[in-house]
Scaffold this active site. Structure first.
Site, short mmCIF file in Angstrom:
data_model
loop_
_atom_site.label_atom_id
_atom_site.label_comp_id
_atom_site.label_asym_id
_atom_site.label_seq_id
_atom_site.Cartn_x
_atom_site.Cartn_y
_atom_site.Cartn_z
N ALA A 1 33.61 61.45 35.66
CA ALA A 1 34.49 62.57 35.95
C ALA A 1 33.88 63.56 36.95
O ALA A 1 34.60 64.23 37.69
CB ALA A 1 34.84 63.31 34.66
N ARG B 1 33.60 66.73 29.07
CA ARG B 1 32.57 67.25 28.16
C ARG B 1 31.65 68.28 28.80
O ARG B 1 30.75 68.78 28.15
CB ARG B 1 31.73 66.09 27.62
CG ARG B 1 32.49 65.13 26.72
CD ARG B 1 31.59 64.05 26.18
NE ARG B 1 32.24 63.20 25.21
CZ ARG B 1 32.98 62.13 25.51
NH1 ARG B 1 33.12 61.80 26.78
NH2 ARG B 1 33.55 61.40 24.57
N GLN C 1 34.76 55.21 35.52
CA GLN C 1 35.32 55.64 34.25
C GLN C 1 36.56 56.51 34.47
O GLN C 1 37.24 56.86 33.51
CB GLN C 1 34.27 56.45 33.47
CG GLN C 1 33.02 55.66 33.12
CD GLN C 1 31.91 56.55 32.60
OE1 GLN C 1 31.00 56.88 33.32
NE2 GLN C 1 32.00 56.94 31.34
N ASP D 1 41.97 58.66 37.61
CA ASP D 1 42.77 59.45 38.54
C ASP D 1 43.22 58.71 39.79
O ASP D 1 44.06 59.20 40.55
CB ASP D 1 42.03 60.74 38.94
CG ASP D 1 40.62 60.48 39.46
OD1 ASP D 1 40.42 59.54 40.25
OD2 ASP D 1 39.70 61.23 39.07
N HIS E 1 38.31 52.32 32.39
CA HIS E 1 39.11 53.05 31.41
C HIS E 1 40.58 53.14 31.80
O HIS E 1 41.31 53.97 31.29
CB HIS E 1 38.53 54.45 31.20
CG HIS E 1 37.18 54.42 30.55
ND1 HIS E 1 36.28 55.47 30.61
CD2 HIS E 1 36.54 53.45 29.83
CE1 HIS E 1 35.18 55.15 29.96
NE2 HIS E 1 35.31 53.93 29.47
N CYS F 1 53.49 49.61 27.64
CA CYS F 1 54.01 49.58 26.27
C CYS F 1 52.94 49.03 25.36
O CYS F 1 52.24 48.06 25.69
CB CYS F 1 55.26 48.70 26.20
SG CYS F 1 55.94 48.57 24.52
N CYS G 1 54.77 45.47 23.80
CA CYS G 1 55.17 44.32 24.61
C CYS G 1 54.42 44.40 25.95
O CYS G 1 53.52 45.22 26.12
CB CYS G 1 56.68 44.27 24.82
SG CYS G 1 57.36 45.48 26.00
N THR H 1 28.42 61.13 35.81
CA THR H 1 28.65 60.67 34.45
C THR H 1 27.46 61.01 33.57
O THR H 1 26.31 60.93 34.02
CB THR H 1 28.91 59.15 34.42
OG1 THR H 1 28.90 58.69 33.06
CG2 THR H 1 27.87 58.37 35.22
N ILE I 1 27.80 66.75 44.14
CA ILE I 1 28.09 65.35 44.44
C ILE I 1 28.77 65.21 45.80
O ILE I 1 28.42 64.33 46.59
CB ILE I 1 28.94 64.73 43.32
CG1 ILE I 1 28.11 64.63 42.05
CG2 ILE I 1 29.48 63.36 43.73
CD1 ILE I 1 28.91 64.27 40.82
#
Length: 277
Positions: free
Chosen positions: A39, A51, A118, A121, A138, A146, A149, A212, A255
């Site tokens: 993230a 977090r 992870q 977006d 993720h 669904c 199905c 991360t 970053i």
């Protein structure tokens, strides 16, 4: 000797200019780089992490219930709140930042072999990374699935139904429960994605973990896997991670500022240099 073979932990975690140049040199030398993003790479695009000090779950612990499959299935009100949150998700107005674009540059240099993320977006796609190299461990918020199905569709199709008054829209094929195509707590990960991640970790000569905390398994295991296979490990994160002791270098820098410096192909980028002008 390759630092990855010494087992002595990180050379430094200060993130000095010399550290940045050292990592840029390692990237110059590498031929097969696997990147894992979390993230933190998207916070400069306006998407909060979960977090961190200002994370979504830090500020609102109840929001974590919406990401737990058992609660989502059992409680219609949790689903209603989840659909409202999806309507307002910051990903819809977000754009890639220089960190995302730097990884595209790494790919263009024919060094990046796999981009494990992870994040849900979709910003790596928007930045121009090769979809065949991206492994969204993720899942993605951009699609809906669904739970009963095989129905799957663009998220926008279902959000339009929510806007028209359906608080908890059912599957149009079977009437089952719909959810974003993300992996919730308690939901099984896609085995093929995990296998791709493991192979990428076993066959890289440099593992770059970005944004991360390396606290979420099983994907966090790619870092010790790469280390055991002889790869250098570089961690770029604002906060300490659970695997800093495995890293050959830990960079505590922005970053979106440091990735262009280390991925651009020159060992002597000055502080503040940007590949994007």
């Amino acid at each position: 000797m390759n630092p990855a073979e010494t087992g002595t932990g990180p050379e430094t975690s200060s993130g000095t200019d010399d550290d940045v140049r050292t990592v840029a040199g390692w990237i110059d030398e590498a031929s097969a780089i696997t990147v894992l993003t979390g993230a933190g790479i998207s916070t400069d695009s306006g998407i909060p992490d979960f977090r961190g000090p200002n994370g979504v779950w830090t500020k609102n612990p109840a929001a974590e219930k919406q990401a737990t499959l058992q609660n989502y299935l059992a409680d219609p009100e949790v689903r209603v709140l989840a659909w409202r949150a999806r309507m307002d998700h910051r990903a819809w107005g977000a754009e890639p930042n220089d960190g995302h674009r730097a990884l595209v540059q790494l790919e263009r240099r024919r060094k990046l072999v796999s981009l494990l993320t992870q994040n849900v977006d979709g910003l790596h796609h928007d930045a121009g990374s090769d979809p065949d190299k991206i492994v969204e461990v993720h899942g993605t918020i951009r699609e809906v699935a669904c739970l009963e199905c095989e129905y799957r569709a663009d998220m926008g199709v279902v959000l339009d139904r929510v806007r028209l008054g359906e608080d908890d829209p059912p599957c149009p094929q079977c009437g089952g429960i719909l959810k974003s195509a993300t992996i919730s707590f308690g939901q099984q990960l896609v085995a093929r994605d995990l296998l791709r991640a493991q192979i990428a970790a076993e066959n890289c000569d440099l593992m770059l973990a970005v944004g991360t905390t390396l606290a979420v398994y099983p994907i966090a295991a790619v870092v010790p896997t790469a280390k055991s296979a002889g790869a250098r490990v570089v961690i770029v994160n604002a906060e300490p991670t659970e695997m800093d002791h495995l890293a050959d270098m830990v960079l505590r820098r922005s970053i979106s500022e440091v990735l262009p410096q280390i991925c651009g192909g020159t060992k002597s980028r000055p502080t503040g240099w940007s590949a994007w002008g």
